[in-house]
Design an enzyme around this catalytic site. Structure first.
Site, PDB file in Angstrom:
ATOM      1  N   LYS A  15      -4.727 -19.428 -12.256  1.00 22.43           N
ATOM      2  CA  LYS A  15      -4.156 -19.489 -10.905  1.00 22.43           C
ATOM      3  C   LYS A  15      -5.159 -19.997  -9.878  1.00 22.43           C
ATOM      4  O   LYS A  15      -4.846 -20.868  -9.052  1.00 22.43           O
ATOM      5  CB  LYS A  15      -3.666 -18.098 -10.485  1.00 22.43           C
ATOM      6  CG  LYS A  15      -2.490 -17.574 -11.271  1.00 22.43           C
ATOM      7  CD  LYS A  15      -1.999 -16.256 -10.718  1.00 22.43           C
ATOM      8  CE  LYS A  15      -2.965 -15.111 -10.912  1.00 22.43           C
ATOM      9  NZ  LYS A  15      -3.126 -14.722 -12.325  1.00 22.43           N
ATOM     10  N   THR A  16      -6.356 -19.427  -9.901  1.00 20.03           N
ATOM     11  CA  THR A  16      -7.343 -19.767  -8.881  1.00 20.03           C
ATOM     12  C   THR A  16      -7.722 -21.243  -8.950  1.00 20.03           C
ATOM     13  O   THR A  16      -7.784 -21.936  -7.929  1.00 20.03           O
ATOM     14  CB  THR A  16      -8.595 -18.886  -9.037  1.00 20.03           C
ATOM     15  OG1 THR A  16      -8.231 -17.519  -8.812  1.00 20.03           O
ATOM     16  CG2 THR A  16      -9.673 -19.283  -8.037  1.00 20.03           C
ATOM     17  N   GLU A  40      -2.226 -18.384  -4.147  1.00 20.29           N
ATOM     18  CA  GLU A  40      -2.290 -17.784  -5.474  1.00 20.29           C
ATOM     19  C   GLU A  40      -1.327 -16.609  -5.498  1.00 20.29           C
ATOM     20  O   GLU A  40      -1.366 -15.744  -4.613  1.00 20.29           O
ATOM     21  CB  GLU A  40      -3.728 -17.330  -5.737  1.00 20.29           C
ATOM     22  CG  GLU A  40      -4.010 -16.925  -7.148  1.00 20.29           C
ATOM     23  CD  GLU A  40      -5.499 -16.728  -7.391  1.00 20.29           C
ATOM     24  OE1 GLU A  40      -5.842 -15.848  -8.201  1.00 20.29           O
ATOM     25  OE2 GLU A  40      -6.310 -17.440  -6.774  1.00 20.29           O
TER      26      GLU A  40
END
Length: 464
Positions: free
Chosen positions: A121-122, A165
């Site tokens: 995600k990051t 996110e």
């Protein structure tokens, strides 16, 4: 454009303001003009960055830290019920707002892209933020790590796109209503909150159900859990579903990923046309993250070739295979990987970049519950290293579970044939690595806890 500050959040107090998610929201509110305050257990570079924005940061938790004129208290799921500032808010009737609700309010009036998945995600959120900014679109963003370029995890931009996110760990991603949602993968994790894969699927189905009508779901065509989720949500006809990956039926087909040292080159097939672009981080999983980011941008109407060029501006995120430095011919790299899939992916990426050099790992398990459920798989992942040192479990928000220690990982690693040893004293690690490493080696500090602090200390010891 979004309002400058939601009215109930013009004087917010953040408990745990130094956390990655919390600090990002605090920064955006401060940049929008709110009088932000908060507290954290210890001082940090993040706290210093917040102070530069005019944020009041208290170290330690005490009831008197909650200002008399605070309009709300912002918390994450990690904040315990007995926190004195939370108790003070309850006594005084100050509204308590969960981090996810605060972030959702910041997206009001904008075009949100929410990036979800068990891993990646990051990095994917960061790739989008950097590429959209390089194209002059001035997005707002809230990310779980600091971008190497601008060096921050959040920004209030002047454009109409908000990249965030979306955290599945506590189901907080159910609060968002994105125009574009990305699902990178779906796996069982966060065992304190999810008892089964069925619960995970149900949670992700709820997230997809929040995509705005007319919006887009970008989802992996390769990962088994993502394919299952695609089947489960295929009946929703008011959104477009765009799949990406190496699978022959992928809408955005990944044809080739070519390693280039600590970077790579990816070739895709999109709408019948081939497109090749550079990704400044190693490994096929990061290349696939870039493809997901590109597909999301295209869903917003941005030309693919512009995005492909802009993605080359991305230089990485702190703790995601971040090169910390080199000393006496030994490179030290930091990895946030703490789930077996992430560990395997990062080790395979480093193996591809190592060009025959040895890979030495310092691994710190994260959470007792995760180790209890996935410790065997973690140990097996370490077979990809030439030698590993395993630290004690980093507890984070959890209390110990009787009988669950790093020995579970070490035993599994040894049974799988890995060269692994325990080390209970983190302060001893620089000397341990100095005794193991030789010129040409790559040292990987791995885990989601304070193992990241070891990189500079290892480099200093290698220098000496």
């Amino acid at each position: 454009m979004a309002p400058a500050v939601p009215t109930t959040m013009d004087r917010p107090h953040f408990i745990g303001i130094g956390g990655a998610g919390m600090s990002g929201i605090a920064k955006i509110l401060a940049q929008r003009g709110a009088a932000v305050a908060g507290s954290d257990a210890k001082d940090s570079a993040t706290a210093a960055a917040l102070r530069e924005l005019g944020v009041t940061v208290h170290i330690g938790h005490a009831a008197e830290h909650l200002a008399a004129d605070a309009t709300c208290v912002v918390v994450s799921s990690a904040i315990r019920a007995d926190n004195p500032e939370l108790a003070a808010a309850a006594e005084r009737g100050v509204p308590v707002v969960h981090r996810s609700d605060a972030l959702a309010r910041l997206m009001d009036g904008l075009r949100p892209i929410a990036v979800a998945g068990t891993h990646g995600k990051t990095t994917t959120t960061s790739m989008l933020a950097v590429s959209l900014d390089a194209l002059g679109l001035n997005p707002s963003y809230a990310i779980g790590g600091d971008l190497n370029g601008p060096g921050t995890n959040a920004l209030h931009g002047s454009g109409d796109i908000f990249v965030a996110e979306a955290d599945e760990s506590d189901r907080s991603f159910h609060k968002y209503a994105p125009e574009v949602a990305i699902v990178l993968n779906v796996e069982l994790d966060h065992h304190a909150n999810y008892a089964s894969m069925d619960e995970i699927y149900e949670s992700f189905e709820t997230f997809v159900g929040r995509v705005r009508p007319g919006g887009t779901l970008v989802i992996s065509a390769d990962q088994a859990g993502a394919r299952e989720l695609t089947e489960r949500v295929s009946g929703r006809h008011d959104i477009e579903i765009v799949t990406y990956g190496t699978a022959e039926d992928a809408d955005v087909r990944v044809l080739k990923v070519t390693p280039r040292g600590l970077s790579s080159e990816v070739t895709i097939l999109l709408n019948g046309k081939m497109l090749t672009f550079a990704v400044s981080v190693p490994g096929s999983h990061y290349a696939h993250n870039a493809v997901a980011a590109l597909a999301a941008g295209v869903a917003l109407g941005i030309p693919a070739h512009n995005l492909a060029s802009a993605l080359g501006k991305f230089t990485g995120v702190g703790r995601r295979l971040q090169l910390k430095g080199e000393a006496n011919g030994v490179q030290v790299i930091d990895s946030y990987a703490h789930h077996p899939t992430e560990m395997t992916a990062d080790l395979e990426a480093i193996r591809g970049a190592a060009a025959g050099s040895r890979v030495l790992v310092v691994f710190q398990p994260h959470l007792f519950s995760r180790t209890q459920e996935l410790g065997t798989e973690m140990g097996r992942s370490l077979t990809l290293a030439d030698a590993s040192v395993v630290l004690d479990i980093y507890p984070a928000r959890e209390d110990p579970i009787p009988g669950i220690t790093s020995a579970l990982i070490i035993d599994a690693a040894e049974k799988a044939g890995a060269d692994v040893r325990p080390e209970h004293d983190m302060a001893a690690i620089p000397d341990v690595i100095a005794g193991m490493a030789r010129p040409g080696d790559l040292v990987l500090t791995m885990g989601a806890g304070d193992v990241t602090d070891l990189g500079p200390k290892i480099l200093a010891r290698l220098e000496s």
